[in-house]
Scaffold this motif. Structure first.
Motif, PDB file in Angstrom:
ATOM      1  N   UNK A   9     -27.482   3.275 -13.634  1.00  0.00           N
ATOM      2  CA  UNK A   9     -27.000   2.752 -12.353  1.00  0.00           C
ATOM      3  C   UNK A   9     -25.669   2.030 -12.503  1.00  0.00           C
ATOM      4  N   UNK A  10     -25.477   1.377 -13.631  1.00  0.00           N
ATOM      5  CA  UNK A  10     -24.217   0.643 -13.833  1.00  0.00           C
ATOM      6  C   UNK A  10     -23.012   1.575 -13.838  1.00  0.00           C
ATOM      7  N   UNK A  11     -23.215   2.848 -14.199  1.00  0.00           N
ATOM      8  CA  UNK A  11     -22.107   3.808 -14.201  1.00  0.00           C
ATOM      9  C   UNK A  11     -21.845   4.387 -12.818  1.00  0.00           C
ATOM     10  N   UNK A  12     -22.684   4.064 -11.858  1.00  0.00           N
ATOM     11  CA  UNK A  12     -22.488   4.540 -10.488  1.00  0.00           C
ATOM     12  C   UNK A  12     -21.850   3.486  -9.598  1.00  0.00           C
ATOM     13  N   UNK A  13     -21.659   2.288 -10.144  1.00  0.00           N
ATOM     14  CA  UNK A  13     -21.083   1.208  -9.359  1.00  0.00           C
ATOM     15  C   UNK A  13     -19.571   1.344  -9.276  1.00  0.00           C
ATOM     16  N   UNK A  14     -18.951   0.864  -8.199  1.00  0.00           N
ATOM     17  CA  UNK A  14     -17.484   0.921  -8.097  1.00  0.00           C
ATOM     18  C   UNK A  14     -16.810   0.025  -9.130  1.00  0.00           C
ATOM     19  N   UNK A  15     -15.589   0.354  -9.453  1.00  0.00           N
ATOM     20  CA  UNK A  15     -14.880  -0.336 -10.538  1.00  0.00           C
ATOM     21  C   UNK A  15     -14.645  -1.809 -10.241  1.00  0.00           C
ATOM     22  N   UNK A  16     -14.448  -2.170  -8.966  1.00  0.00           N
ATOM     23  CA  UNK A  16     -14.170  -3.576  -8.677  1.00  0.00           C
ATOM     24  C   UNK A  16     -15.370  -4.459  -9.004  1.00  0.00           C
ATOM     25  N   UNK A  17     -16.587  -3.925  -8.867  1.00  0.00           N
ATOM     26  CA  UNK A  17     -17.768  -4.691  -9.225  1.00  0.00           C
ATOM     27  C   UNK A  17     -17.846  -4.894 -10.738  1.00  0.00           C
TER      28      UNK A  17
END
Length: 398
Positions: free
Chosen positions: A130-138
């Motif tokens: 899931x962490x690889x699906x989060x947007x870069x700003x997060x």
């Protein structure tokens, strides 16, 4: 009623001792074995973060197709390290929330901590993916928060080390151990001081070969001065802490100073060792592996040392008492996940770090130096605080 509960505990304790390690792992009945599984999960996360950083473009080409990865820039290199770290942190934070305050063995939260491995490994994998699906700003926000979390980990580790050193000294000063340990204490203290002096001399030779290396000279000289200060305070008649604790603390701060100077970037004229290790060779690889394992071991040993943060008077543990604090254990691993991210990216979220290196950069150097100074301040306060407290108590009117 109480006798029935006691017999039930004894029965389960007997089963606990008779079962094999595999049966205890499967049934979730051994919290001591559980800690090794958590350490293994932590080690795998470290290795995955390193693989994403150093070999991500070759080993994980499909990540470049993900929308949030921006052609791989946001999911490989430093961004990939932060994403793996975030998944690991989320896993241990969930475990921290779900096990904090566990009162005793043989209840539901104890079973959750020591068992349910299929569910927990699935949870860890799901959070990492899931962490690889989060947007870069997060991820960038998490990277900033991780600086603070890594600092908390260093502080907890520092208190744990000082607590162990003072505990060892107290054990040697007990009346029943004083005569037997006297020679051992003198030998250990002498060896510690000799190693400290030799280490400082070698740092002058390796990292301050020219008078222009003022920064390294100041780092090493301050370490020597502070070692003398710790010894003087420890031997003060009102403190009377002996030679052993300042000698062992000296080893610790000399090691931190050495790590700080080693973290200086390659190419600096005053760090010839860094220049010599600029090429990837077997020595560089072995040093990296040792540093990685040392970080995992340090996290593991700190996590089970919840006693150093208990300020109440120690009591005889009950038969069903926890062997270590589950919540504290997972809290240390959660902050350790932030710490390994900072080591792998050199404490700089925009820093491109060389393959097979760890904790390199000027930010890393200053973090180590501040950690050294903080260690000395905490140690000196632990020596002086009881004296100040006694003086206040005697000055108060009866």
């Amino acid at each position: 009623m109480e006798s029935g509960v006691g017999s039930n505990l004894n029965e389960r304790h007997g089963v606990f001792k008779d079962e094999s390690w595999f049966s205890q792992f499967r049934n979730g009945s051994n919290p001591w074995m559980a800690r090794y599984v958590y350490a293994l999960i932590f080690l795998v996360s470290n290795l995955l973060a390193w693989a994403v950083r150093d070999y991500g473009h070759n080993a994980f080409p499909e990540m470049e197709k993900l929308k949030n990865c921006h052609g791989g820039r946001g999911c490989l290199g430093a961004g990939g390290v932060l994403r793996v770290s975030l998944g690991c942190f989320a896993f241990y934070f969930v475990m921290f929330v779900s096990t904090a305050g566990t009162p005793r063995l043989y209840n539901c939260r104890d079973s959750w901590h020591s068992g349910w491995w299929s569910a927990k490994i699935g949870l860890w994998i799901a959070l990492t993916v899931t962490s690889f699906l989060l947007p870069s700003f997060m991820i960038q926000i998490y990277g900033e928060i991780a600086h603070f979390g890594a600092g908390v980990f260093l502080l907890v580790q520092l208190v744990s080390v000082i607590s162990f050193i003072t505990w060892l000294n107290d054990c040697c000063q007990l009346d029943k151990n004083a005569e037997r340990c006297h020679i051992h204490v003198m030998l250990l203290a002498t060896a510690a001081y000799v190693i400290c002096i030799v280490g400082i001399i070698m740092m002058y030779i390796w990292y301050a070969p020219e008078p222009s290396c003022l920064l390294n000279i100041s780092f090493i000289t301050w370490t020597l001065v502070l070692l003398q200060l710790m010894t003087s305070v420890s031997l003060h008649p009102k403190v009377n802490a002996g030679f052993l604790t300042p000698g062992l603390m000296g080893l610790y701060v000399v090691f931190i100073c050495w790590c700080a100077i080693r973290s200086e970037p390659a190419g600096e004229n005053c760090n010839r060792k860094a220049e010599a290790s600029n090429k990837t060779d077997w020595l560089t690889i072995i040093s990296f592996v040792v540093a990685l394992l040392a970080m995992v071991i340090a996290t593991f040993s700190t996590g089970i040392d919840s006693q150093c943060f208990q300020f109440r008077k120690k009591e005889t543990p009950a038969e069903d008492a926890l062997p270590y604090g589950y919540g504290f254990f997972h809290f240390v691993f959660a902050t350790g996940a932030m710490y390994f991210a900072m080591l792998l990216i050199g404490w700089n979220t925009h820093h491109t770090i060389k393959k097979w290196t760890i904790d390199v950069g000027w930010t890393s150097t200053w973090v180590r130096i501040v950690n050294e100074w903080l260690a000395i301040c905490v140690y000196l306060w632990m020596l002086v605080a009881p004296v100040i407290l006694r003086c206040r108590q005697t000055s108060e009117p009866a």
